[in-house]
Scaffold this motif. Structure first.
Motif, PDB file in Angstrom:
ATOM      1  N   VAL A   1      -1.053  -3.142   2.588  1.00 35.70           N
ATOM      2  CA  VAL A   1      -0.458  -2.140   3.464  1.00 35.70           C
ATOM      3  C   VAL A   1      -1.415  -1.760   4.594  1.00 35.70           C
ATOM      4  O   VAL A   1      -1.051  -1.802   5.773  1.00 35.70           O
ATOM      5  CB  VAL A   1      -0.045  -0.889   2.650  1.00 35.70           C
ATOM      6  N   GLY A   2      -2.643  -1.390   4.254  1.00 34.66           N
ATOM      7  CA  GLY A   2      -3.601  -0.997   5.282  1.00 34.66           C
ATOM      8  C   GLY A   2      -3.919  -2.125   6.239  1.00 34.66           C
ATOM      9  O   GLY A   2      -4.000  -1.922   7.461  1.00 34.66           O
ATOM     10  N   GLY A   3      -4.076  -3.346   5.702  1.00 36.53           N
ATOM     11  CA  GLY A   3      -4.349  -4.488   6.565  1.00 36.53           C
ATOM     12  C   GLY A   3      -3.182  -4.798   7.491  1.00 36.53           C
ATOM     13  O   GLY A   3      -3.378  -5.134   8.662  1.00 36.53           O
ATOM     14  N   SER A   4      -1.955  -4.684   6.976  1.00 36.77           N
ATOM     15  CA  SER A   4      -0.775  -4.920   7.817  1.00 36.77           C
ATOM     16  C   SER A   4      -0.683  -3.889   8.934  1.00 36.77           C
ATOM     17  O   SER A   4      -0.295  -4.216  10.068  1.00 36.77           O
ATOM     18  CB  SER A   4       0.494  -4.877   6.960  1.00 36.77           C
ATOM     19  N   LEU A   5      -1.048  -2.647   8.639  1.00 35.42           N
ATOM     20  CA  LEU A   5      -1.027  -1.614   9.675  1.00 35.42           C
ATOM     21  C   LEU A   5      -2.018  -1.940  10.783  1.00 35.42           C
ATOM     22  O   LEU A   5      -1.704  -1.798  11.972  1.00 35.42           O
ATOM     23  CB  LEU A   5      -1.336  -0.249   9.062  1.00 35.42           C
ATOM     24  N   ALA A   6      -3.225  -2.386  10.421  1.00 36.65           N
ATOM     25  CA  ALA A   6      -4.203  -2.758  11.437  1.00 36.65           C
ATOM     26  C   ALA A   6      -3.684  -3.890  12.308  1.00 36.65           C
ATOM     27  O   ALA A   6      -3.850  -3.876  13.537  1.00 36.65           O
ATOM     28  CB  ALA A   6      -5.518  -3.150  10.766  1.00 36.65           C
ATOM     29  N   CYS A   7      -3.032  -4.878  11.701  1.00 31.99           N
ATOM     30  CA  CYS A   7      -2.444  -5.984  12.468  1.00 31.99           C
ATOM     31  C   CYS A   7      -1.362  -5.477  13.412  1.00 31.99           C
ATOM     32  O   CYS A   7      -1.248  -5.935  14.557  1.00 31.99           O
ATOM     33  CB  CYS A   7      -1.860  -7.029  11.519  1.00 31.99           C
ATOM     34  N   ALA A   8      -0.551  -4.524  12.951  1.00 31.24           N
ATOM     35  CA  ALA A   8       0.534  -3.995  13.776  1.00 31.24           C
ATOM     36  C   ALA A   8       0.003  -3.209  14.976  1.00 31.24           C
ATOM     37  O   ALA A   8       0.584  -3.250  16.072  1.00 31.24           O
ATOM     38  CB  ALA A   8       1.443  -3.112  12.929  1.00 31.24           C
ATOM     39  N   LEU A   9      -1.095  -2.486  14.782  1.00 33.77           N
ATOM     40  CA  LEU A   9      -1.652  -1.654  15.855  1.00 33.77           C
ATOM     41  C   LEU A   9      -2.475  -2.458  16.847  1.00 33.77           C
ATOM     42  O   LEU A   9      -2.692  -2.013  17.982  1.00 33.77           O
ATOM     43  CB  LEU A   9      -2.514  -0.542  15.256  1.00 33.77           C
ATOM     44  N   SER A  10      -2.957  -3.620  16.433  1.00 34.06           N
ATOM     45  CA  SER A  10      -3.818  -4.418  17.293  1.00 34.06           C
ATOM     46  C   SER A  10      -3.087  -4.877  18.548  1.00 34.06           C
ATOM     47  O   SER A  10      -1.882  -5.145  18.526  1.00 34.06           O
ATOM     48  CB  SER A  10      -4.320  -5.634  16.516  1.00 34.06           C
ATOM     49  N   GLY A  11      -3.846  -4.967  19.631  1.00 32.19           N
ATOM     50  CA  GLY A  11      -3.282  -5.440  20.885  1.00 32.19           C
ATOM     51  C   GLY A  11      -2.617  -4.379  21.717  1.00 32.19           C
ATOM     52  O   GLY A  11      -1.939  -4.700  22.705  1.00 32.19           O
TER      53      GLY A  11
ATOM     54  N   GLN B   1      10.882  -2.365  -5.060  1.00 28.24           N
ATOM     55  CA  GLN B   1      10.920  -1.768  -3.725  1.00 28.24           C
ATOM     56  C   GLN B   1       9.599  -1.141  -3.277  1.00 28.24           C
ATOM     57  O   GLN B   1       9.483  -0.706  -2.135  1.00 28.24           O
ATOM     58  CB  GLN B   1      12.025  -0.720  -3.656  1.00 28.24           C
ATOM     59  N   GLY B   2       8.600  -1.064  -4.153  1.00 26.29           N
ATOM     60  CA  GLY B   2       7.387  -0.316  -3.825  1.00 26.29           C
ATOM     61  C   GLY B   2       6.672  -0.801  -2.584  1.00 26.29           C
ATOM     62  O   GLY B   2       6.455  -0.043  -1.628  1.00 26.29           O
ATOM     63  N   PHE B   3       6.278  -2.077  -2.552  1.00 27.15           N
ATOM     64  CA  PHE B   3       5.562  -2.600  -1.397  1.00 27.15           C
ATOM     65  C   PHE B   3       6.433  -2.597  -0.156  1.00 27.15           C
ATOM     66  O   PHE B   3       5.961  -2.330   0.953  1.00 27.15           O
ATOM     67  CB  PHE B   3       5.063  -4.016  -1.682  1.00 27.15           C
ATOM     68  N   ASN B   4       7.718  -2.880  -0.324  1.00 26.53           N
ATOM     69  CA  ASN B   4       8.615  -2.905   0.831  1.00 26.53           C
ATOM     70  C   ASN B   4       8.739  -1.533   1.483  1.00 26.53           C
ATOM     71  O   ASN B   4       8.783  -1.426   2.707  1.00 26.53           O
ATOM     72  CB  ASN B   4       9.992  -3.413   0.388  1.00 26.53           C
ATOM     73  N   LEU B   5       8.781  -0.492   0.663  1.00 28.06           N
ATOM     74  CA  LEU B   5       8.831   0.865   1.211  1.00 28.06           C
ATOM     75  C   LEU B   5       7.548   1.157   1.981  1.00 28.06           C
ATOM     76  O   LEU B   5       7.577   1.741   3.070  1.00 28.06           O
ATOM     77  CB  LEU B   5       9.026   1.875   0.076  1.00 28.06           C
ATOM     78  N   GLY B   6       6.405   0.753   1.429  1.00 30.33           N
ATOM     79  CA  GLY B   6       5.139   0.955   2.120  1.00 30.33           C
ATOM     80  C   GLY B   6       5.057   0.179   3.418  1.00 30.33           C
ATOM     81  O   GLY B   6       4.494   0.662   4.413  1.00 30.33           O
ATOM     82  N   LEU B   7       5.635  -1.019   3.449  1.00 26.83           N
ATOM     83  CA  LEU B   7       5.603  -1.812   4.676  1.00 26.83           C
ATOM     84  C   LEU B   7       6.486  -1.190   5.755  1.00 26.83           C
ATOM     85  O   LEU B   7       6.170  -1.274   6.951  1.00 26.83           O
ATOM     86  CB  LEU B   7       6.055  -3.237   4.370  1.00 26.83           C
ATOM     87  N   ARG B   8       7.561  -0.531   5.350  1.00 28.43           N
ATOM     88  CA  ARG B   8       8.371   0.181   6.347  1.00 28.43           C
ATOM     89  C   ARG B   8       7.634   1.419   6.859  1.00 28.43           C
ATOM     90  O   ARG B   8       7.810   1.821   8.012  1.00 28.43           O
ATOM     91  CB  ARG B   8       9.742   0.537   5.752  1.00 28.43           C
TER      92      ARG B   8
END
Length: 425
Positions: free
Chosen positions: A15-25, A300-307
């Motif tokens: 989750v945290g790593g995906s957020l960093a990827c989303a914010l990058s750029g 649904q746990g990880f999917n909720l966190g990814l949203r």
């Protein structure tokens, strides 16, 4: 005073790593603090721990450019079969009836972790602080300061701190935010298992008197097994040899996939519902398992966190582009309000499934039979259930619709001095 970072993420997992990827750029200076060294060097194995990705989660990874690193080892879920032991009711859900290729995908967690780690390693605007642990937080003017202990101890500050460090989030605790917990009195036994018949990309959810059992399709005709038992009874199952364990699982599941012929390493996970009492504070957002940890019954746990990630990234980037303070309580309250319905609906749906199918009263058993038959035969009911399982209900973030975030201004368009700070990271 200019802070060291715009966004500091506590927790560099999926989750945290995906957020960093989303914010990058997007002209932001991002830090990720992770207690364990991040590595993309992971090897495949029969015992791979798996993650069930909903349809919306695939769209998020596609929008982030991460799906290509995940797709090769992702097994599609084309059908879902739901039943209750001892009952005549069941429901069959087919992805093609919704005009899609798959409800979701089952993939090894290491594959997602590798894709995220490889991306983070090449992002110039992301600073990885690993291994590192946040041991204190404090107010630093209009920013939040954190004290980090680890390979390189430091005291950076940031405009926004994000707690993405798991169910028992140390960062959430440092801010004095408690959590409401409900112990289900159940333990999930997980393992990978191989049937003699082809699973044909079918997922099975079977409700038993002592807890649900799920088999999710994987590559190489493996299945990810999740068998829930009352806490205290897991030791016996863990201590069985493979032959007797397979026999026990066979008795619970039946022979829809023929005989079970192989099982890998078994693990036990006590199950509880955990919800943070607050998910935003001035300059703080709580996401993923740190905000909500669910029973695995519906996957649904990880999917909720990814949203959560998709919505927070959109809120931060839009605020940054319009010159707003993305760490302000006003903006974070809007983010929390946006996420509230999805969180309440998903947590409520998952919890209700556990309680409803765990109740032995005859009237409820009869109601479950009617409910499963209705789900199987009534298109409107099937569609509502399906859209919830896919994670495509309500006001979706752009990433969950497969769309990129709004393009940012260049570093040179940012506030004075930002370009130099960005390039220097």
């Amino acid at each position: 005073m200019t802070p060291d970072f715009d966004v500091l993420i506590g927790g560099g997992g999926l989750v945290g790593g995906s957020l960093a990827c989303a914010l990058s750029g997007h002209g932001l200076r991002i830090a990720v603090v992770e207690a364990h060294p991040l590595s993309a060097d992971t090897q495949p194995g029969y015992d791979d721990r798996t993650v069930a990705l909903a349809y919306a989660s695939r769209r998020i990874f596609e929008a982030l450019g991460l799906w290509g690193g995940v797709a090769e080892e992702a097994c599609p879920i084309e059908q879902i079969h739901v039943s209750e032991r001892g009952g005549c009711g069941f429901a069959r859900l087919r992805a093609e009836s919704e005009g899609i290729d798959a409800w979701g995908y089952v993939t090894p967690a290491r594959v997602i972790g590798r894709a995220v780690a490889e991306r983070l390693a090449v992002l110039d605007d992301v600073t990885l602080i690993s291994p590192g642990t946040v041991v204190n937080v404090y107010q630093s003017g209009e920013h939040i300061g954190v004290e980090i202990e680890g390979a390189a101890s430091s005291r950076p500050d940031a405009r926004l701190v994000v707690a993405a460090d798991g169910t028992d989030s140390p960062l959430r605790a440092l801010f004095g935010i408690g959590a409401k917990e409900w112990n289900y009195g159940q333990t999930a036994i997980t393992a990978n298992i191989s049937p003699e018949s082809c699973h044909a990309n079918r997922a099975f959810e079977r409700f038993m008197p002592d807890g649900p059992m799920a088999l999710l399709p994987m590559t190489e005709n493996r299945c990810a097994l999740v068998c829930t038992v009352p806490s205290g009874r897991e030791s016996r199952l863990l201590e069985l040899d493979d032959e007797h364990f397979l026999s026990e699982m066979q008795a619970r599941f039946g022979y829809r996939l023929g005989r079970f012929v192989r099982v890998g390493r078994r693990n036990a996970h006590p199950l509880r519902l955990v919800r943070a009492q607050e998910t935003v504070r001035p300059r703080l957002a709580v996401v993923g398992n740190a905000a909500h940890t669910l029973h695995p019954v519906a996957g649904q746990g990880f999917n909720l966190g990814l949203r959560d990630v998709a919505a927070l990234a959109e809120a931060v980037v839009d605020a940054r582009n319009s010159g707003q303070d993305f760490g302000s309580l006003e903006l974070l309250n809007r983010f929390a309000a946006w996420r509230r319905w999805d969180r309440v609906r998903t947590v409520g749906f998952t919890d209700a499934l556990v309680r409803l199918f765990g109740n032995p009263l005859l009237p409820l058993r009869a109601a479950r039979e009617v409910g499963l038959l209705t789900l199987d035969m009534v298109p409107a009911a099937k569609r509502l259930f399906s859209r919830n399982a896919m994670g495509v209900v309500g006001s979706l973030p752009r990433l969950a619709r497969g769309l990129a975030l709004q393009p940012s201004r260049t570093c040179a368009d940012a506030s004075p001095g930002a370009a130099e700070r960005f390039i220097g990271n």
